[in-house]
Structure formats: C-alpha cells, structure tokens
Design an enzyme around this catalytic site. Structure first.
Site, PDB file in Angstrom:
ATOM      1  N   ARG A 129     -31.860  14.535 -14.599  1.00  0.00           N
ATOM      2  CA  ARG A 129     -30.466  14.566 -15.091  1.00  0.00           C
ATOM      3  C   ARG A 129     -29.927  16.003 -15.091  1.00  0.00           C
ATOM      4  NH1 ARG A 129     -31.670  10.115 -14.561  1.00  0.00           N
ATOM      5  NH2 ARG A 129     -31.149   8.279 -15.803  1.00  0.00           N
ATOM      6  N   SER A 139     -27.011   6.473 -21.437  1.00  0.00           N
ATOM      7  CA  SER A 139     -28.013   7.112 -22.302  1.00  0.00           C
ATOM      8  C   SER A 139     -27.405   8.367 -22.917  1.00  0.00           C
ATOM      9  CB  SER A 139     -29.242   7.526 -21.498  1.00  0.00           C
ATOM     10  OG  SER A 139     -29.859   6.402 -20.931  1.00  0.00           O
ATOM     11  N   GLU A 147     -27.394  14.253 -23.490  1.00  0.00           N
ATOM     12  CA  GLU A 147     -27.264  14.177 -22.032  1.00  0.00           C
ATOM     13  C   GLU A 147     -25.831  14.383 -21.514  1.00  0.00           C
ATOM     14  OE1 GLU A 147     -26.817  12.958 -18.348  1.00  0.00           O
ATOM     15  OE2 GLU A 147     -26.922  11.087 -19.463  1.00  0.00           O
TER      16      GLU A 147
HETATM   17  N1  EPU Z   1     -37.103   1.178 -25.774  1.00  0.00           N
HETATM   18  C1  EPU Z   1     -37.267   0.728 -27.057  1.00  0.00           C
HETATM   19  N2  EPU Z   1     -36.142   0.544 -27.815  1.00  0.00           N
HETATM   20  C2  EPU Z   1     -34.911   0.761 -27.368  1.00  0.00           C
HETATM   21  C3  EPU Z   1     -34.745   1.226 -26.055  1.00  0.00           C
HETATM   22  C4  EPU Z   1     -35.870   1.430 -25.264  1.00  0.00           C
HETATM   23  O1  EPU Z   1     -38.371   0.509 -27.513  1.00  0.00           O
HETATM   24  O2  EPU Z   1     -33.954   0.563 -28.122  1.00  0.00           O
HETATM   25  C5  EPU Z   1     -38.277   1.338 -24.904  1.00  0.00           C
HETATM   26  C6  EPU Z   1     -38.337   0.176 -23.896  1.00  0.00           C
HETATM   27  O3  EPU Z   1     -39.075  -0.882 -24.398  1.00  0.00           O
HETATM   28  C7  EPU Z   1     -39.011   0.794 -22.715  1.00  0.00           C
HETATM   29  C8  EPU Z   1     -38.661   2.259 -22.822  1.00  0.00           C
HETATM   30  O4  EPU Z   1     -38.135   2.487 -24.114  1.00  0.00           O
HETATM   31  O5  EPU Z   1     -40.393   0.673 -22.807  1.00  0.00           O
HETATM   32  C9  EPU Z   1     -37.686   2.700 -21.754  1.00  0.00           C
HETATM   33  O6  EPU Z   1     -36.476   1.962 -21.872  1.00  0.00           O
HETATM   34  P1  EPU Z   1     -35.558   1.594 -20.607  1.00  0.00           P
HETATM   35  O7  EPU Z   1     -36.375   1.065 -19.503  1.00  0.00           O
HETATM   36  O8  EPU Z   1     -34.425   0.777 -21.105  1.00  0.00           O
HETATM   37  O9  EPU Z   1     -35.050   2.977 -20.072  1.00  0.00           O
HETATM   38  P2  EPU Z   1     -34.527   4.276 -20.817  1.00  0.00           P
HETATM   39  O10 EPU Z   1     -35.616   5.284 -20.823  1.00  0.00           O
HETATM   40  O11 EPU Z   1     -33.907   3.917 -22.109  1.00  0.00           O
HETATM   41  C10 EPU Z   1     -33.713   5.353 -18.576  1.00  0.00           C
HETATM   42  C11 EPU Z   1     -32.491   6.107 -18.126  1.00  0.00           C
HETATM   43  C12 EPU Z   1     -31.364   5.133 -17.840  1.00  0.00           C
HETATM   44  C13 EPU Z   1     -31.821   4.179 -16.748  1.00  0.00           C
HETATM   45  C14 EPU Z   1     -33.073   3.441 -17.211  1.00  0.00           C
HETATM   46  C15 EPU Z   1     -33.649   2.568 -16.139  1.00  0.00           C
HETATM   47  C16 EPU Z   1     -32.534   8.296 -19.182  1.00  0.00           C
HETATM   48  C17 EPU Z   1     -31.953   9.190 -20.239  1.00  0.00           C
HETATM   49  N3  EPU Z   1     -32.079   7.045 -19.156  1.00  0.00           N
HETATM   50  O12 EPU Z   1     -33.372   4.734 -19.813  1.00  0.00           O
HETATM   51  O13 EPU Z   1     -30.257   5.878 -17.352  1.00  0.00           O
HETATM   52  O14 EPU Z   1     -30.804   3.229 -16.448  1.00  0.00           O
HETATM   53  O15 EPU Z   1     -34.102   4.407 -17.571  1.00  0.00           O
HETATM   54  O16 EPU Z   1     -34.216   3.368 -15.145  1.00  0.00           O
HETATM   55  O17 EPU Z   1     -33.357   8.742 -18.401  1.00  0.00           O
HETATM   56  C18 EPU Z   1     -28.308   7.032 -18.093  1.00  0.00           C
HETATM   57  O18 EPU Z   1     -28.818   8.073 -17.676  1.00  0.00           O
HETATM   58  O19 EPU Z   1     -27.164   7.026 -18.625  1.00  0.00           O
HETATM   59  C19 EPU Z   1     -29.033   5.784 -17.994  1.00  0.00           C
HETATM   60  C20 EPU Z   1     -28.564   4.636 -18.498  1.00  0.00           C
END
Ligand code: EPU
Length: 341
Positions: free
Chosen positions: A166, A240, A336
């Site tokens: 990012r 995010s 972010e």
């Molecule tokens: N999780 C929780 N609780 C929550 C949210 C997430 O326990 O409320 C856990 C999930 O169970 C999972 C882990 O956290 O094991 C990761 O969650 P998720 O796959 O939803 O992805 P993320 O890390 O929250 C990142 C990116 C997103 C992108 C997704 C999918 C960043 C900051 N965010 O989110 O990007 O869509 O992976 O690849 O890296 C963005 O940058 O705006 C964005 C939405």
C-alpha cells in the site's frame, strides 16, 4: 475544451466517506491537452493542490483552502506484442472496476483478483492497490505523469514507482507532486488463476467449481467483497482503514503464545504481517459506534460514516482503536487512507 474553474464546491459526492467539506477552488481535468491550462491555473492560484480520483482513499477533516483537481482523463486501448503479451493502457480517470471487467471481456487476463476495488486507474498506483494475492505492481508496466513543479511529462517504470505494501513513491516520497495521466499494464491472453489467498479455493469448492474461468473468478471476488465490505454508495467508507502491521516474527511468536488465534502471515525474511482486523475484532470493536462514526459490523478493519460523521470524528475513533491495540498487543496500527488538510 476549456477548464471550468468553480469556487466553494462541496466535496461530499467526491469522497467515498461522504465528508461534507468544501473546496475553495475546484476543477475537473478531462484530457491531457488541458494540462497546460491547468498548470497555468495552479501558478495563478498560488494555493496547495489536491488531486483526487474516485476519492475512495481520503479523509477530509476540514474545508480545503486549496485547488482541488478531479482527474477525469479517460480512454483505454490494447496492443499485442509478438510474444502474446498484451499491453493495456488506460486513462487515469477511468473507473478501476470498469477497466478490470473490460479487460476480461477482451480475453485479457491478470487483473481479475483486483475486481471491485473502488477508485480510479490513476489512484491505483498511489497506494499500490492489492487484494486476494495480487497487487497492482504485479501487473503494471509503466505510467505517465505530469510533474506539477516543472510541467514536464514523465514516464515511470514499475521499478521507479518503488512500490511497497500500500505504498509508492507518489504516496511517500513525492506526495502531491505528480498528476498521473495514464497507466499501462502487462496482461496475458493465457488465464493463470491466482487462487492461493485465504478462502478462495474453499469458496470455489463450495460452488462446485473446479477450474474457474476469469469472469467466474472475478464474479466470486465481487461476491466475497460485497459480503464483507460496505458499498460506499450506501455507507461511507474508505476500505481498510489501517494497514496490516508488519512486525518481527519473534514478536509475532510471543503474541501467538498469549493469543493462539492470532492471524499472521510470513512477510519479508524475519518479519510477519498480522491481520489488523483480527486484533481490532478481538478487542470487541467490531460493530461499535460513536455517533455516526463506526466500525463496520462485518469487517473490523473498515471504519464507516453512517451519515454525518466528520473526518475528525473518524480520526478520533481511529485514535481510540490505535491506543487500545497498542496497549493490548504492543503493535501500532498505521492509518492507510490519505488525510487532508
Ligand atoms: N479478521 C477478523 N475479524 C475481522 C476482520 C478480519 O478476524 O473483523 C481476520 C479474518 O478472519 C482473516 C484475516 O483477518 O483471517 C484477514 O482478513 P481479510 O481476508 O478480510 O483481509 P484483510 O487483511 O482485512 C486485506 C486488504 C484488503 C483486501 C483483502 C483481501 C489491507 C489493509 N487490506 O484485508 O484491501 O481486499 O486483504 O485481499 O491490506 C483495502 O486496502 O482497502 C482493502 C480492502
């Protein structure tokens, strides 16, 4: 086409959080040919400039005594190299998801995992957008931008953009200096699905799909995103709100002893990336609300504006979350989206 300079314009419909702040001066740049006039205007105004695309990564805390430029440069084209590589070039003002779907309809593969990311083509390199195991930098060849200081056009190779998680040279090193006009991607006629991320394989299995087509994969990603992330047209947000923190693996292992459910992924050697959403969720923030500022009920990493929250309200909530996460896990979350003024 002449530039139309407007004064005291509300930016509510130009940022995905829906913050109701105004811009002292406002102009829409519709073509590269208008740049010279814009450059002159910038010199005449003698005010800081803020360039926005879809406004989907912005926190606006106050009225802006600035010149706000909305980048609306449009157009897209494909050219095919002898080795079958496809170069797709798109204007910075094109809607990102519309471009992704258009490439897939042309039988041009590589962007499917980046489906439904809000924002424009020109904003995508600013923060090196990424999702489901693919980042913009994996598919980008080069981009063109105007240097607002000199008025010169410049080409940046992917390497010169210094992309990180990012992050890019445009976000960290030269904020506000370049106006991106077009981005060129290196795509392929051969569809090579990237399915290793999170639950993608499981989701495909659940639907009885063994080897998905590119449009099918794009549809699945849209469905997954829609099930977790609020649509900005309905509830204001910027995706995010925090980056997933990268910490030393040693610290991650110590945390894992105390919190066996901690979600972490290997990063560069010696470092691990933690799921910030998990940390925030663990502390009970998911679904909490302070006035119109809230933590989305289905994804703790997303802060939302239920109506009349200001940028300041959202930042206050973010500060409380950062403090709580730091106290409990010893990890500082980094915000972010970009914050103005
Ligand atoms: N999780 C929780 N609780 C929550 C949210 C997430 O326990 O409320 C856990 C999930 O169970 C999972 C882990 O956290 O094991 C990761 O969650 P998720 O796959 O939803 O992805 P993320 O890390 O929250 C990142 C990116 C997103 C992108 C997704 C999918 C960043 C900051 N965010 O989110 O990007 O869509 O992976 O690849 O890296 C963005 O940058 O705006 C964005 C939405």
């Amino acid at each position: 086409m002449l530039l139309e300079l407007q004064e005291n314009i509300s930016l509510k419909s130009f940022n995905s959080f829906g913050f109701d702040v105004s811009a002292r001066y406002f102009v829409e740049l519709k073509s590269v040919e208008q740049f010279e006039a814009l450059h002159q205007l910038i010199a005449d105004c003698d005010l800081p400039v803020l360039i926005i695309g879809g406004g989907s990564n912005l926190i606006l805390t106050n009225d802006l005594n600035q010149l706000v430029v909305v980048n609306r440069i449009s157009g897209h084209s494909i050219s095919e190299a002898e080795d079958g590589t496809l170069c797709v070039t798109a204007g910075a003002g094109e809607d990102w998801h519309t471009l992704v779907r258009w490439t897939l309809e042309q039988g041009c593969y590589g962007l499917e995992n980046l489906s439904l990311i809000p924002g424009t083509v020109g904003a995508a390199p600013m923060q090196n957008i990424g999702a489901y195991g693919v980042e913009l930098k994996d598919r980008m060849l080069s981009l063109e931008a105007f240097d607002l200081d000199t008025g010169e056009k410049q080409r940046f190779s992917c390497e010169e953009c210094q992309f990180g998680y990012r992050d890019s040279v445009f976000k960290s090193r030269y904020p506000g200096r370049y106006l991106i006009t077009s981005v060129t991607f290196s795509l392929s006629r051969t569809f090579k699905p990237v399915l290793h991320y999170g639950g993608l394989i499981g989701e495909l299995e659940a639907r009885g799909i063994e080897s998905p087509g590119a449009l099918q994969l794009s549809d699945l990603i849209c469905e997954t995103r829609n099930s977790k992330l609020p649509q900005p047209e309905l509830i204001g947000n910027a995706g995010s709100f925090f980056k997933n923190p990268v910490i030393q693996t040693q610290q991650a292992e110590q945390l894992k002893e105390r919190y066996p459910g901690l979600v972490s992924f290997a990063d560069k050697p010696g470092y691990s990336k933690l799921a910030a959403g998990w940390l925030i969720d663990q502390l009970g923030w998911k679904g909490r609300r302070e006035g119109d500022a809230g933590v989305y009920e289905k994804q703790a990493l997303v802060l939302v504006n239920y109506g009349d929250a200001s940028g300041q309200d959202i930042l206050e909530l973010a500060g409380d979350i950062q403090a709580d996460v730091y106290t409990n896990f010893g990890v500082m979350l980094e915000i972010e989206p970009r914050c103005y003024p």
